[in-house]
Design an enzyme around this catalytic site. Sequence first.
Site, PDB file in Angstrom:
ATOM      1  N   ASP A 198      -3.675   3.202   8.390  1.00  0.00           N
ATOM      2  CA  ASP A 198      -2.330   3.651   7.380  1.00  0.00           C
ATOM      3  C   ASP A 198      -1.885   5.137   7.630  1.00  0.00           C
ATOM      4  O   ASP A 198      -1.474   5.800   6.579  1.00  0.00           O
ATOM      5  CB  ASP A 198      -2.527   3.470   5.869  1.00  0.00           C
ATOM      6  CG  ASP A 198      -2.623   1.917   5.594  1.00  0.00           C
ATOM      7  OD1 ASP A 198      -2.706   1.221   6.527  1.00  0.00           O
ATOM      8  OD2 ASP A 198      -3.062   1.543   4.544  1.00  0.00           O
ATOM      9  N   ASP A 218      -9.975  -0.635   3.532  1.00  0.00           N
ATOM     10  CA  ASP A 218      -8.733  -1.245   4.443  1.00  0.00           C
ATOM     11  C   ASP A 218      -9.241  -1.586   5.717  1.00  0.00           C
ATOM     12  O   ASP A 218     -10.016  -1.214   6.188  1.00  0.00           O
ATOM     13  CB  ASP A 218      -7.495   0.028   4.558  1.00  0.00           C
ATOM     14  CG  ASP A 218      -6.320  -0.627   4.582  1.00  0.00           C
ATOM     15  OD1 ASP A 218      -6.267  -1.344   5.406  1.00  0.00           O
ATOM     16  OD2 ASP A 218      -5.258   0.253   3.895  1.00  0.00           O
ATOM     17  N   HIS A 275      -6.693  -1.271   8.164  1.00  0.00           N
ATOM     18  CA  HIS A 275      -5.993  -0.431   8.924  1.00  0.00           C
ATOM     19  C   HIS A 275      -6.165   1.148   8.401  1.00  0.00           C
ATOM     20  O   HIS A 275      -6.565   1.296   7.306  1.00  0.00           O
ATOM     21  CB  HIS A 275      -4.511  -0.571   8.885  1.00  0.00           C
ATOM     22  CG  HIS A 275      -4.254  -2.247   8.832  1.00  0.00           C
ATOM     23  ND1 HIS A 275      -4.311  -3.121   7.795  1.00  0.00           N
ATOM     24  CD2 HIS A 275      -3.739  -2.836  10.028  1.00  0.00           C
ATOM     25  CE1 HIS A 275      -4.110  -4.295   8.466  1.00  0.00           C
ATOM     26  NE2 HIS A 275      -3.884  -4.271   9.579  1.00  0.00           N
ATOM     27  N   GLU A 324      -1.678  -5.031  -1.873  1.00  0.00           N
ATOM     28  CA  GLU A 324      -1.537  -5.940  -0.541  1.00  0.00           C
ATOM     29  C   GLU A 324      -1.939  -7.351  -0.821  1.00  0.00           C
ATOM     30  O   GLU A 324      -2.170  -8.162   0.124  1.00  0.00           O
ATOM     31  CB  GLU A 324      -2.219  -5.322   0.763  1.00  0.00           C
ATOM     32  CG  GLU A 324      -1.612  -4.152   1.091  1.00  0.00           C
ATOM     33  CD  GLU A 324      -0.300  -4.240   1.847  1.00  0.00           C
ATOM     34  OE1 GLU A 324       0.151  -5.253   1.981  1.00  0.00           O
ATOM     35  OE2 GLU A 324       0.394  -3.028   1.918  1.00  0.00           O
ATOM     36  N   HIS A 373       4.275   1.172   4.312  1.00  0.00           N
ATOM     37  CA  HIS A 373       2.701   0.665   3.982  1.00  0.00           C
ATOM     38  C   HIS A 373       1.568   1.035   4.811  1.00  0.00           C
ATOM     39  O   HIS A 373       0.619   1.168   4.677  1.00  0.00           O
ATOM     40  CB  HIS A 373       2.649  -0.983   3.368  1.00  0.00           C
ATOM     41  CG  HIS A 373       2.456  -1.794   4.543  1.00  0.00           C
ATOM     42  ND1 HIS A 373       2.073  -3.231   4.147  1.00  0.00           N
ATOM     43  CD2 HIS A 373       3.069  -1.950   5.792  1.00  0.00           C
ATOM     44  CE1 HIS A 373       2.064  -3.663   5.562  1.00  0.00           C
ATOM     45  NE2 HIS A 373       2.885  -3.034   6.450  1.00  0.00           N
ATOM     46  N   ASP A 411      -7.066  -1.951  -0.329  1.00  0.00           N
ATOM     47  CA  ASP A 411      -6.367  -2.858   0.267  1.00  0.00           C
ATOM     48  C   ASP A 411      -7.012  -4.030   0.535  1.00  0.00           C
ATOM     49  O   ASP A 411      -8.028  -4.088   1.380  1.00  0.00           O
ATOM     50  CB  ASP A 411      -5.877  -2.273   1.617  1.00  0.00           C
ATOM     51  CG  ASP A 411      -4.861  -3.190   2.177  1.00  0.00           C
ATOM     52  OD1 ASP A 411      -4.940  -4.058   2.478  1.00  0.00           O
ATOM     53  OD2 ASP A 411      -3.923  -2.457   2.950  1.00  0.00           O
ATOM     54  N   HIS A 459       0.818  -1.189   0.208  1.00  0.00           N
ATOM     55  CA  HIS A 459       0.122   0.014  -0.176  1.00  0.00           C
ATOM     56  C   HIS A 459       0.768   1.174  -0.038  1.00  0.00           C
ATOM     57  O   HIS A 459       0.338   2.316  -0.115  1.00  0.00           O
ATOM     58  CB  HIS A 459      -0.846   0.043   1.153  1.00  0.00           C
ATOM     59  CG  HIS A 459      -2.397   0.483   0.790  1.00  0.00           C
ATOM     60  ND1 HIS A 459      -3.315   0.465   1.651  1.00  0.00           N
ATOM     61  CD2 HIS A 459      -2.731   1.307  -0.249  1.00  0.00           C
ATOM     62  CE1 HIS A 459      -4.466   1.189   1.005  1.00  0.00           C
ATOM     63  NE2 HIS A 459      -4.008   1.741   0.016  1.00  0.00           N
ATOM     64  N   ASP A 478      -6.737  -6.443   2.635  1.00  0.00           N
ATOM     65  CA  ASP A 478      -6.841  -6.986   3.834  1.00  0.00           C
ATOM     66  C   ASP A 478      -8.119  -6.115   4.529  1.00  0.00           C
ATOM     67  O   ASP A 478      -8.610  -6.446   5.594  1.00  0.00           O
ATOM     68  CB  ASP A 478      -5.800  -6.619   4.658  1.00  0.00           C
ATOM     69  CG  ASP A 478      -5.407  -5.391   5.111  1.00  0.00           C
ATOM     70  OD1 ASP A 478      -5.936  -4.231   5.093  1.00  0.00           O
ATOM     71  OD2 ASP A 478      -4.146  -4.781   5.294  1.00  0.00           O
TER      72      ASP A 478
END
Length: 307
Positions: free
Chosen positions: A133, A129, A131, A277, A146, A232, A102, A234
């Site tokens: 980030d 995402d 997260h 990712e 990332h 992303d 990312h 994830d």
Amino acid sequence: MSNDNGTTLELIGAPTDVGASVRGAGMGPDALRVAGLPEALARQGFTVLDRGNLAGPATPWTAPTNGLRHLDEVIAWNRSVYAAVDTALGTGHVPLMLGGDHCLAIGSVSAVAWHARKRGKKLRVVWLDAHSDVNTETTSPSGNLHGMPVSCLLGHGPAVLTGWSGERAALEHDAIRFIGIRSVDADEKEAIRTLGLHVFDMRHIDEHGMRTTMTEALQDVDEDTHLHVSFDLDCLDPNIAPGVGTGVRGGPTYREMQLCMEMIADTGRLGSVDVVELNPALDVRNQTAEVAVELIESLFGKSTLVR
Ligand SMILES: [Mn+2]
């Protein structure tokens, strides 16, 4: 082609794990190709130009320096991504940057921001995402870049990674909407509050549903908006997307994510995308890449139901 819809998509592979914590994201672009991404989009009537994979430095897997890991290599990869996305947008094409990790969104979103500004368009970024980030070199426990692209894009990262869009901040704090967040470091929580970021976390999706969440997130997208999606993988629940380096359980279901993508498509304003990712080394029979292809089809307007 008989069903040509007049839009050209450019696939830009950025095969690197330079900003990641575990190895393998560099194989992401080819796994998406193996899962049939170019053909799927062509079937929807797009002209698909696969630009192949960009070249860049190998990941040295050295320790962080001053809180940043692999900074020189991260800069090199992002410069290449910036140039490729800039070229695609300059030709009137829609870039799909296939990561890679990312950190590459620093280059892609900076290029998008530059184009939006030049054309007097409002930029809206949807950040899908687990997260947020939004770490920096002083808050990141790992130094992996990332975890820092949002900070860089907001003008708070290291100076060498900010200002690429022509302004110190590629994005204003209110130009980005986070969806699916469920793993936020203590310092990031503070940053989210201080910066006034719009975060739709998993609790928000649990309580209000994906439909209301996306209605809120896309509320002021209008005909003058360039919509960028930074996806992303994830963000998805690891049950359906195990092939990621930093999976966090409790993510959106397959159907919730389909609805999210369909509602973005319904705006008709999608102008650029990152898909990042994907880690084939951790995947099971390429299923995460296949799920990603199905979701990207929806993002570009394929309805899963008969409408
Ligand atoms: Mn991310």
